[in-house]
Design a protein around this motif. Structure first.
Motif, mmCIF file in Angstrom:
data_model
loop_
_atom_site.group_PDB
_atom_site.id
_atom_site.type_symbol
_atom_site.label_atom_id
_atom_site.label_comp_id
_atom_site.label_asym_id
_atom_site.label_seq_id
_atom_site.Cartn_x
_atom_site.Cartn_y
_atom_site.Cartn_z
ATOM 1 N N THR A 52 0.833 -1.206 0.000
ATOM 2 C CA THR A 52 0.000 0.000 0.000
ATOM 3 C C THR A 52 0.863 1.249 0.000
ATOM 4 N N ILE A 53 1.986 1.223 0.711
ATOM 5 C CA ILE A 53 2.913 2.352 0.651
ATOM 6 C C ILE A 53 3.398 2.555 -0.789
ATOM 7 N N GLU A 54 3.740 1.471 -1.463
ATOM 8 C CA GLU A 54 4.178 1.569 -2.856
ATOM 9 C C GLU A 54 3.072 2.147 -3.735
ATOM 10 N N LEU A 55 1.842 1.707 -3.495
ATOM 11 C CA LEU A 55 0.701 2.208 -4.269
ATOM 12 C C LEU A 55 0.512 3.707 -4.041
ATOM 13 N N LEU A 56 0.579 4.144 -2.798
ATOM 14 C CA LEU A 56 0.400 5.562 -2.491
ATOM 15 C C LEU A 56 1.532 6.405 -3.070
ATOM 16 N N MET B 283 7.560 9.798 5.632
ATOM 17 C CA MET B 283 8.237 10.533 4.566
ATOM 18 C C MET B 283 9.403 9.691 4.058
ATOM 19 N N LYS B 284 9.552 9.655 2.741
ATOM 20 C CA LYS B 284 10.590 8.831 2.101
ATOM 21 C C LYS B 284 11.968 9.358 2.470
ATOM 22 N N CYS C 176 11.145 -0.355 4.814
ATOM 23 C CA CYS C 176 10.639 0.026 3.497
ATOM 24 C C CYS C 176 11.274 1.317 2.989
ATOM 25 N N GLY C 177 12.089 1.970 3.850
ATOM 26 C CA GLY C 177 12.792 3.168 3.430
ATOM 27 C C GLY C 177 12.072 4.464 3.760
ATOM 28 N N TRP C 178 11.211 4.433 4.782
ATOM 29 C CA TRP C 178 10.432 5.608 5.137
ATOM 30 C C TRP C 178 10.676 5.988 6.589
ATOM 31 N N ASP C 179 10.712 7.293 6.859
ATOM 32 C CA ASP C 179 10.808 7.816 8.218
ATOM 33 C C ASP C 179 9.403 7.981 8.787
ATOM 34 N N LEU C 180 9.203 7.512 10.005
ATOM 35 C CA LEU C 180 7.964 7.779 10.722
ATOM 36 C C LEU C 180 8.088 9.166 11.349
ATOM 37 N N VAL C 181 7.218 10.112 10.933
ATOM 38 C CA VAL C 181 7.360 11.496 11.371
ATOM 39 C C VAL C 181 6.218 11.968 12.263
ATOM 40 N N GLU C 182 5.134 11.213 12.337
ATOM 41 C CA GLU C 182 4.024 11.529 13.238
ATOM 42 C C GLU C 182 3.155 10.288 13.386
ATOM 43 N N MET C 183 2.381 10.242 14.455
ATOM 44 C CA MET C 183 1.390 9.181 14.596
ATOM 45 C C MET C 183 0.339 9.621 15.602
ATOM 46 N N VAL D 280 3.960 13.330 2.013
ATOM 47 C CA VAL D 280 3.672 12.511 3.192
ATOM 48 C C VAL D 280 2.685 11.405 2.831
ATOM 49 N N VAL D 281 2.996 10.206 3.273
ATOM 50 C CA VAL D 281 2.080 9.068 3.187
ATOM 51 C C VAL D 281 1.426 8.868 4.550
#
Length: 248
Positions: free
Chosen positions: A122-126, A246-247, A177-184, A135-136
Motif C-alpha cells: 500500500t505504501i508503494e501504491l500511495l 516521509m521517504k 521500506c525506506g520511510w521515516d515515521l514522522v508523526e502518529m 507525506v504518506v
C-alpha cells in the motif's frame, strides 16, 4: 463494484469508518500542519470525513476514492453540509488501481491496506501519486497484546496472528521500506468503543425495521456474539493508529 450491504448497515451512523473519534482526526490534522491548498488523495476514503473536515479546517483540496456508492453518496452530502464541495471530489473506483493524475502532497490509506496486499504494497501504491517530499498516511491495526489462541486472533478479524504485527514491528517495517515515521496518532479504548459499539445499535435498529430481510439472520447472529467477543478479545488485544511517513 460495491461493498456488501452488511458493511453499510453496520456503519450507517458512522462518519469515520475506523476506530478514530472526530477529536483524534482533528489532532492528526493539526499535527501534520497542512498549508492552505495542500493536495490530498485518500484511497478507500469511506464517507470522506477526513477530506471534508480538513478542507473546512485547513483549506486543503482533495480527492477521495472508494468502491461503496453508499459511502460516497454520504461523502458528497457531508461536503455540501460543510461548504467544501468546491474543494473535494469523490470518485467511485477500485482504490487498488487508482493513481492521481497529478502528484499530491499527502497520499492516504487509513484502514484498508488490503488494497495493496498489505502495508508495504500500500505504501508503494500511495507513492505512485505522491510528489517528492510528500507525506504518506497509513492507518493500520497492530497487536497491543499477544493473542493467546486462534479464537482470539479470529475475534480480532485476522486470519492468522501474522496478519498483524506489534507497534514496534510496524515502526520497523516502515523503516525497512525506506520511510521515516514522522508523526502518529493512535486509537485508544474509547475510540475503539465508539467505532465498534456503535455498530451494535446500528444493527439492532436495522433488524427492528427489517426483520424479513435476507441478511436478518446473519446480522442477528452477529449481534448475539459480537459484544462479548469484542470486550473479551479485540478491545484488549488490538490497537490501531494512523502513521505519517516521509521517504528517506
Amino acid at each position: 463494484m460495491d461493498l456488501p450491504r452488511s458493511f453499510t448497515i453496520r456503519e450507517r451512523s458512522h462518519r469515520i469508518l475506523d476506530p478514530f473519534t472526530s477529536e483524534k482526526l482533528a489532532i492528526l490534522g493539526r499535527a501534520l500542519r497542512p498549508r492552505p491548498g495542500t493536495t490530498i488523495l485518500d484511497l478507500a476514503c469511506g464517507k470522506g470525513e477526513m477530506l471534508c473536515t480538513w478542507a473546512r479546517d485547513h483549506q486543503i483540496t482533495g480527492t477521495g476514492v472508494d468502491i461503496s456508492t453508499v459511502f460516497l453518496r454520504a461523502a458528497g452530502e457531508r461536503a455540501e453540509e460543510l461548504g467544501v464541495a468546491d474543494r473535494v471530489r469523490f470518485v467511485h473506483a477500485n482504490a487498488s488501481e487508482f493513481v492521481a493524475p497529478e502528484p499530491v502532497d499527502i497520499a492516504s490509506c487509513c484502514g484498508a491496506t488490503w488494497i495493496g496486499g498489505g502495508v508495504a504494497g500500500t505504501i508503494e501504491l500511495l507513492e505512485r501519486s505522491l510528489r517528492p517530499g510528500g507525506v504518506v498516511l497509513i492507518g493500520e491495526p497492530f497487536w497491543r497484546k499477544d493473542p493467546p489462541d486462534q479464537q482470539a486472533v479470529q475475534a480480532c478479524h485476522a486470519m492468522s496472528k501474522d496478519q498483524f504485527t506489534t507497534l514496534p514491528g510496524l515502526v520497523m517495517l516502515f523503516r525497512d521500506c525506506g520511510w521515516d515515521l514522522v508523526e502518529m496518532v493512535l486509537a485508544d479504548e474509547d475510540s475503539w468503543d465508539r467505532y465498534v459499539a456503535a455498530q451494535w445499535l446500528n444493527i439492532r435498529t436495522w433488524l427492528d425495521d427489517n426483520p424479513d430481510d435476507e441478511l436478518a439472520e446473519q446480522l442477528r447472529e452477529e449481534l448475539d456474539t459480537a459484544p462479548l467477543s469484542y470486550v473479551t478479545y479485540q478491545r484488549n488485544h488490538l490497537g490501531w493508529g494512523v502513521f505519517a511517513l516521509m521517504k528517506r
